[in-house]
Design a protein around this motif. Structure first.
Motif, PDB file in Angstrom:
ATOM      1  N   ARG A   2       0.807  -1.218   0.000  1.00  0.00           N
ATOM      2  CA  ARG A   2       0.000   0.000   0.000  1.00  0.00           C
ATOM      3  C   ARG A   2       0.840   1.267   0.000  1.00  0.00           C
ATOM      4  O   ARG A   2       0.311   2.366   0.081  1.00  0.00           O
ATOM      5  N   PHE A   3       2.155   1.127  -0.011  1.00  0.00           N
ATOM      6  CA  PHE A   3       3.042   2.299  -0.002  1.00  0.00           C
ATOM      7  C   PHE A   3       3.662   2.407  -1.402  1.00  0.00           C
ATOM      8  O   PHE A   3       4.459   1.566  -1.812  1.00  0.00           O
ATOM      9  N   ILE A   4       3.247   3.472  -2.103  1.00  0.00           N
ATOM     10  CA  ILE A   4       3.695   3.675  -3.475  1.00  0.00           C
ATOM     11  C   ILE A   4       4.579   4.915  -3.491  1.00  0.00           C
ATOM     12  O   ILE A   4       4.115   6.001  -3.116  1.00  0.00           O
ATOM     13  N   GLN A   5       5.828   4.780  -3.926  1.00  0.00           N
ATOM     14  CA  GLN A   5       6.660   5.985  -4.023  1.00  0.00           C
ATOM     15  C   GLN A   5       6.796   6.392  -5.487  1.00  0.00           C
ATOM     16  O   GLN A   5       7.331   5.661  -6.304  1.00  0.00           O
ATOM     17  N   GLY A  73      -3.674   0.880   7.070  1.00  0.00           N
ATOM     18  CA  GLY A  73      -4.535   0.362   5.999  1.00  0.00           C
ATOM     19  C   GLY A  73      -4.837   1.350   4.884  1.00  0.00           C
ATOM     20  O   GLY A  73      -5.693   1.099   4.027  1.00  0.00           O
ATOM     21  N   VAL A  74      -4.138   2.478   4.900  1.00  0.00           N
ATOM     22  CA  VAL A  74      -4.386   3.495   3.878  1.00  0.00           C
ATOM     23  C   VAL A  74      -3.455   3.261   2.680  1.00  0.00           C
ATOM     24  O   VAL A  74      -2.264   3.008   2.868  1.00  0.00           O
ATOM     25  N   ILE A  75      -3.989   3.352   1.472  1.00  0.00           N
ATOM     26  CA  ILE A  75      -3.126   3.321   0.281  1.00  0.00           C
ATOM     27  C   ILE A  75      -2.443   4.687   0.232  1.00  0.00           C
ATOM     28  O   ILE A  75      -3.106   5.726   0.165  1.00  0.00           O
ATOM     29  N   THR A  76      -1.120   4.686   0.297  1.00  0.00           N
ATOM     30  CA  THR A  76      -0.399   5.947   0.434  1.00  0.00           C
ATOM     31  C   THR A  76       0.515   6.188  -0.764  1.00  0.00           C
ATOM     32  O   THR A  76       1.360   5.349  -1.095  1.00  0.00           O
ATOM     33  N   LEU A  77       0.310   7.338  -1.391  1.00  0.00           N
ATOM     34  CA  LEU A  77       1.118   7.708  -2.558  1.00  0.00           C
ATOM     35  C   LEU A  77       2.087   8.805  -2.137  1.00  0.00           C
ATOM     36  O   LEU A  77       1.663   9.924  -1.817  1.00  0.00           O
ATOM     37  N   LEU A  78       3.356   8.477  -2.097  1.00  0.00           N
ATOM     38  CA  LEU A  78       4.377   9.471  -1.773  1.00  0.00           C
ATOM     39  C   LEU A  78       4.834  10.098  -3.090  1.00  0.00           C
ATOM     40  O   LEU A  78       5.350   9.404  -3.966  1.00  0.00           O
ATOM     41  N   SER A  79       4.604  11.403  -3.217  1.00  0.00           N
ATOM     42  CA  SER A  79       4.872  12.090  -4.482  1.00  0.00           C
ATOM     43  C   SER A  79       6.020  13.079  -4.288  1.00  0.00           C
ATOM     44  O   SER A  79       5.815  14.195  -3.805  1.00  0.00           O
ATOM     45  N   VAL A  80       7.210  12.629  -4.612  1.00  0.00           N
ATOM     46  CA  VAL A  80       8.427  13.420  -4.368  1.00  0.00           C
ATOM     47  C   VAL A  80       9.429  13.200  -5.507  1.00  0.00           C
ATOM     48  O   VAL A  80       9.372  12.175  -6.186  1.00  0.00           O
ATOM     49  N   ALA A  92      12.102   0.915   0.059  1.00  0.00           N
ATOM     50  CA  ALA A  92      11.613  -0.390  -0.402  1.00  0.00           C
ATOM     51  C   ALA A  92      11.987  -1.480   0.612  1.00  0.00           C
ATOM     52  O   ALA A  92      11.150  -2.304   0.992  1.00  0.00           O
ATOM     53  N   ASP A  93      13.229  -1.456   1.061  1.00  0.00           N
ATOM     54  CA  ASP A  93      13.703  -2.498   1.981  1.00  0.00           C
ATOM     55  C   ASP A  93      13.048  -2.389   3.356  1.00  0.00           C
ATOM     56  O   ASP A  93      12.705  -3.385   3.977  1.00  0.00           O
ATOM     57  N   ASN A  94      12.899  -1.154   3.843  1.00  0.00           N
ATOM     58  CA  ASN A  94      12.399  -0.962   5.208  1.00  0.00           C
ATOM     59  C   ASN A  94      10.885  -0.942   5.313  1.00  0.00           C
ATOM     60  O   ASN A  94      10.324  -1.340   6.329  1.00  0.00           O
ATOM     61  N   ALA A  97       8.041  -0.206   0.119  1.00  0.00           N
ATOM     62  CA  ALA A  97       7.533   0.755  -0.879  1.00  0.00           C
ATOM     63  C   ALA A  97       7.758   0.242  -2.300  1.00  0.00           C
ATOM     64  O   ALA A  97       8.812  -0.330  -2.592  1.00  0.00           O
ATOM     65  N   HIS A  98       6.764   0.456  -3.137  1.00  0.00           N
ATOM     66  CA  HIS A  98       6.910   0.134  -4.560  1.00  0.00           C
ATOM     67  C   HIS A  98       7.245   1.409  -5.319  1.00  0.00           C
ATOM     68  O   HIS A  98       6.678   2.470  -5.046  1.00  0.00           O
ATOM     69  N   THR A  99       8.161   1.292  -6.279  1.00  0.00           N
ATOM     70  CA  THR A  99       8.663   2.478  -6.967  1.00  0.00           C
ATOM     71  C   THR A  99       8.017   2.653  -8.339  1.00  0.00           C
ATOM     72  O   THR A  99       8.048   1.735  -9.164  1.00  0.00           O
TER      73      THR A  99
END
Ligand code: PPS
Ligand code: ADP
Length: 173
Positions: A2-5, A73-80, A92-94, A97-99
């Motif tokens: 759920r963590f998208i970078q 449980g939130v789909i989170t989009l990190l936009s940086v 990604a390792d910790n 996160a998907h890149t």
């Protein structure tokens, strides 16, 4: 997952795509949030500039926020911009996160230049408005080594990009 970078140069389309994906997923009933570097630099990361060290710290803080939301449980989009491979790999390792690489050639970015940053970066040295550390012009951008998805915003419409990223996220939940 759920963590998208989202990573890419200024003006590549990160915010546009992230906000539209958020809207789309919310309509389908998914709790979704966008963490935008440009926005958080006015608050949590107000003390940081654009040196390598400060960009690292920026990503550390924002990834921590993203990881907390993801855990809830939130789909989170990190936009940086996220210019350094070491930090993308760290997230990604910790945090799993998907890149997603939001890619656009510099030539198109110079045309878009919605914030006037590229014009300022290309000014001659010594000019009072000169920007000295703009990613992709006079500061590094390391190309992602193995992103899960690449979106070419000079070729793909916003609609198609949003469809593709939304489908990717839904398929990997
Ligand atoms: N020198 C320099 N280099 C890059 N970006 C600059 C710079 N100065 C200001 N800005 C504005 O800051 C936004 C990028 O912040 P980020 O937090 O995404 O950057 S980073 O991931 O820490 O590298 C970026 O936002 P986006 O245009 O949305 O990418 C810019 O508007
Ligand atoms: N296919 C596309 N995907 C995303 N943005 C696009 C696309 N084509 C043109 N654009 C335009 O490019 C600009 C991208 O700006 P923005 O989303 O703020 O980029 P970033 O967050 O990467 O700095 C917007 O003006 C947007 O309308």
């Amino acid at each position: 997952m759920r963590f998208i970078q989202l990573t890419g140069l200024s003006g590549a389309g990160k915010t546009t795509i992230a906000n539209a994906v958020q809207e789309r997923l919310r309509q389908q009933g998914y709790q979704t949030e966008v963490i935008d570097g440009d926005v958080y630099r006015q608050t949590l990361c107000k003390d940081l500039g654009f040196s390598r060290e400060d960009r690292y710290e920026n990503i550390r803080r924002l990834s921590t926020v993203a990881a907390e939301k993801t855990k809830a449980g939130v789909i989170t989009l990190l936009s940086v911009i996220h210019p350094y491979e070491e930090m993308r790999k760290w997230a990604a390792d910790n945090y799993g996160a998907h890149t997603i690489w939001i890619h656009c050639p510099l030539e198109t970015l110079l045309d878009r230049d919605t914030k006037g940053l590229y014009r300022r970066a290309l000014l001659p040295d010594g000019h009072p408005e000169k920007l000295h550390n703009l990613t992709g012009v006079n500061d590094p951008y390391e190309v992602p080594v193995s992103p899960q998805l690449i979106i070419h915003t000079h070729e793909e419409t916003i609609h198609d990009a949003v469809e593709r990223l939304s489908s990717y996220i839904l398929a990997s939940l």
